[in-house]
Design a protein around this motif. Structure first.
Motif, short mmCIF file in Angstrom:
data_model
loop_
_atom_site.label_atom_id
_atom_site.label_comp_id
_atom_site.label_asym_id
_atom_site.label_seq_id
_atom_site.Cartn_x
_atom_site.Cartn_y
_atom_site.Cartn_z
N TYR A 113 0.86 -1.18 0.00
CA TYR A 113 0.00 0.00 0.00
C TYR A 113 0.89 1.23 0.00
O TYR A 113 1.86 1.30 0.75
CB TYR A 113 -0.90 0.02 1.24
CG TYR A 113 -1.91 -1.08 1.29
CD1 TYR A 113 -1.53 -2.37 1.65
CD2 TYR A 113 -3.24 -0.85 1.00
CE1 TYR A 113 -2.46 -3.40 1.69
CE2 TYR A 113 -4.18 -1.86 1.05
CZ TYR A 113 -3.78 -3.14 1.39
OH TYR A 113 -4.71 -4.15 1.43
N TYR B 104 1.08 5.68 -0.38
CA TYR B 104 0.31 6.88 -0.07
C TYR B 104 1.14 8.13 -0.35
O TYR B 104 2.36 8.12 -0.26
CB TYR B 104 -0.09 6.90 1.41
CG TYR B 104 -0.68 5.62 1.94
CD1 TYR B 104 0.14 4.62 2.43
CD2 TYR B 104 -2.05 5.42 1.95
CE1 TYR B 104 -0.38 3.43 2.91
CE2 TYR B 104 -2.58 4.23 2.44
CZ TYR B 104 -1.75 3.25 2.91
OH TYR B 104 -2.28 2.08 3.40
N SER C 262 -4.27 7.20 -1.89
CA SER C 262 -3.76 5.88 -1.55
C SER C 262 -3.78 5.03 -2.81
O SER C 262 -4.62 5.21 -3.71
CB SER C 262 -4.57 5.23 -0.44
OG SER C 262 -5.92 5.11 -0.81
N SER D 299 -6.89 3.71 -4.70
CA SER D 299 -7.97 3.15 -3.89
C SER D 299 -8.79 4.24 -3.23
O SER D 299 -9.98 4.06 -2.97
CB SER D 299 -7.43 2.17 -2.83
OG SER D 299 -6.37 2.75 -2.12
N GLU D 300 -8.17 5.37 -2.97
CA GLU D 300 -8.91 6.51 -2.43
C GLU D 300 -8.13 7.78 -2.70
O GLU D 300 -6.91 7.76 -2.75
CB GLU D 300 -9.13 6.34 -0.92
CG GLU D 300 -10.04 7.39 -0.32
CD GLU D 300 -10.52 7.06 1.07
OE1 GLU D 300 -10.20 5.97 1.56
OE2 GLU D 300 -11.22 7.89 1.65
N GLY E 16 -1.98 -2.04 4.77
CA GLY E 16 -2.99 -1.00 4.84
C GLY E 16 -3.08 -0.38 6.22
O GLY E 16 -2.40 -0.77 7.15
N VAL E 17 -3.96 0.58 6.32
CA VAL E 17 -3.98 1.42 7.51
C VAL E 17 -4.55 0.70 8.72
O VAL E 17 -4.32 1.08 9.86
CB VAL E 17 -4.77 2.71 7.20
CG1 VAL E 17 -6.28 2.42 7.12
CG2 VAL E 17 -4.48 3.79 8.20
N PHE E 18 -5.26 -0.39 8.50
CA PHE E 18 -5.99 -0.99 9.60
C PHE E 18 -5.11 -1.74 10.59
O PHE E 18 -5.47 -1.91 11.74
CB PHE E 18 -7.08 -1.93 9.07
CG PHE E 18 -8.08 -1.23 8.21
CD1 PHE E 18 -8.18 -1.53 6.86
CD2 PHE E 18 -8.91 -0.27 8.74
CE1 PHE E 18 -9.10 -0.87 6.07
CE2 PHE E 18 -9.83 0.39 7.95
CZ PHE E 18 -9.93 0.09 6.61
N TYR F 248 -1.24 -1.83 10.71
CA TYR F 248 0.08 -1.35 11.07
C TYR F 248 0.20 0.13 10.76
O TYR F 248 -0.54 0.67 9.99
CB TYR F 248 1.16 -2.11 10.30
CG TYR F 248 1.15 -3.59 10.55
CD1 TYR F 248 0.54 -4.45 9.65
CD2 TYR F 248 1.73 -4.13 11.68
CE1 TYR F 248 0.52 -5.81 9.87
CE2 TYR F 248 1.72 -5.48 11.91
CZ TYR F 248 1.11 -6.32 11.00
OH TYR F 248 1.09 -7.65 11.24
N GLY F 249 1.19 0.73 11.39
CA GLY F 249 1.47 2.11 11.04
C GLY F 249 2.13 2.19 9.68
O GLY F 249 2.52 1.18 9.09
N TYR F 250 2.19 3.37 9.19
CA TYR F 250 2.89 3.61 7.95
C TYR F 250 4.37 3.80 8.23
O TYR F 250 4.76 4.20 9.32
CB TYR F 250 2.44 4.92 7.30
CG TYR F 250 1.03 5.04 6.84
CD1 TYR F 250 0.56 6.28 6.43
CD2 TYR F 250 0.16 3.97 6.78
CE1 TYR F 250 -0.73 6.46 5.99
CE2 TYR F 250 -1.14 4.14 6.34
CZ TYR F 250 -1.58 5.38 5.95
OH TYR F 250 -2.86 5.57 5.51
N GLN G 66 -2.88 6.21 16.00
CA GLN G 66 -1.43 6.15 15.94
C GLN G 66 -0.85 7.49 16.39
O GLN G 66 -1.48 8.52 16.24
CB GLN G 66 -0.99 5.85 14.50
CG GLN G 66 -1.60 4.57 13.96
CD GLN G 66 -1.28 4.37 12.50
OE1 GLN G 66 -0.18 4.64 12.05
NE2 GLN G 66 -2.25 3.87 11.73
N GLU H 240 -8.70 4.07 3.33
CA GLU H 240 -7.29 3.83 3.54
C GLU H 240 -6.51 5.05 3.98
O GLU H 240 -5.31 5.10 3.83
CB GLU H 240 -6.67 3.30 2.24
CG GLU H 240 -7.00 1.85 1.97
CD GLU H 240 -6.37 0.93 3.01
OE1 GLU H 240 -6.93 -0.15 3.24
OE2 GLU H 240 -5.34 1.28 3.61
#
Lengths: 115, 113
Positions: free
Chosen positions: A31, A33, A48, A55-56, A98-100, A102-104, B33, B99
């Motif tokens: 993923y 961003y 994203s 995707s968005e 994805g965001v759900f 783990y962190g980025y 986060q 997302e």
């Protein structure tokens, strides 16, 4: 520790010019961003990207913006005709799942200055 | 107010003291986060807490989450000069396919040596 790499670190461009900001995400991440931060303001979501498609996207991400993953490693953000208000720090980020979950991991950013 | 607002906006403390920053949000979330940003630099992920968790620790960091109050706190214990930075909370929405992260306005923390 794996890193997200962004180039250039600073770009100055004339209003109306096209710019391409480049990012190399972490190799096993799926993923991707782009976010931006206008000086002194919040970090804002732009777009994203997953499975080779957007995707968005946010309202900021209008027809002047596009993203591409041209070769399986790079992830680029193109601004076709820059405006003064596009001046900001642009951050690339990637994530395993994805965001759900783990962190980025964010890159260190490209500071874009439009003059 | 907007999703993800931190308070205080700025905090100055003596080295060695504890620093507490708070974040409030409006919509239901999957996780929250915390990120750190040194001046003019990139964002560093500090810790993630899921909506079904109430407290999480990582080194000198302690994060709490109260979903009934839609708030979170970040505690940095035994602060050091190197902790001087801006700290942001970021939330995701609960709907599938969303997302994006929504960042707060940030707390600028200054540690006085």
């Amino acid at each position: 520790e794996p890193e997200v790499t962004q180039t250039p670190s600073h770009q100055v461009t004339q209003m109306g010019q096209e710019v391409i900001l480049r990012c190399v995400p972490i190799s096993n991440h799926l993923y991707f961003y782009w976010y931006r931060q206008i000086l002194g303001q919040k970090v804002e979501f732009l777009v994203s990207f997953y499975n080779n498609e957007i995707s968005e996207k946010s309202e900021i991400f209008d027809d002047q913006f596009s993203v591409e993953r041209p070769d399986g490693s790079n992830f680029t953000l193109k601004i076709r005709s820059t405006k003064l208000e596009d001046s900001a720090m642009y951050f690339c980020a990637s994530s395993v799942s994805g965001v759900f979950n783990y962190g980025y991991t964010f890159g260190s950013g490209t500071r874009l200055t439009v003059v | 107010s907007q999703q993800g607002e931190e308070d205080p906006q700025a905090l100055s403390i003596q080295e060695g003291e504890n620093a507490t920053m708070n974040c409030s949000y409006k919509t239901s979330i999957n996780n929250l986060q915390w990120y750190r940003q040194n001046s003019g630099r990139g964002l560093v992920h500090l810790i993630l807490i899921r909506s079904n968790e109430r407290e999480k620790h990582s080194g000198r960091l302690r994060v709490t989450l109260d979903t009934s109050k839609k708030s979170s706190s970040l505690l940095i214990t035994a602060s050091r000069a190197a902790d001087t930075a801006s700290y942001f909370c970021a939330t995701d929405a609960i709907s599938f396919g969303n997302e994006k992260l929504t960042f707060g306005t940030g707390t600028r923390l200054t540690i006085i040596p």
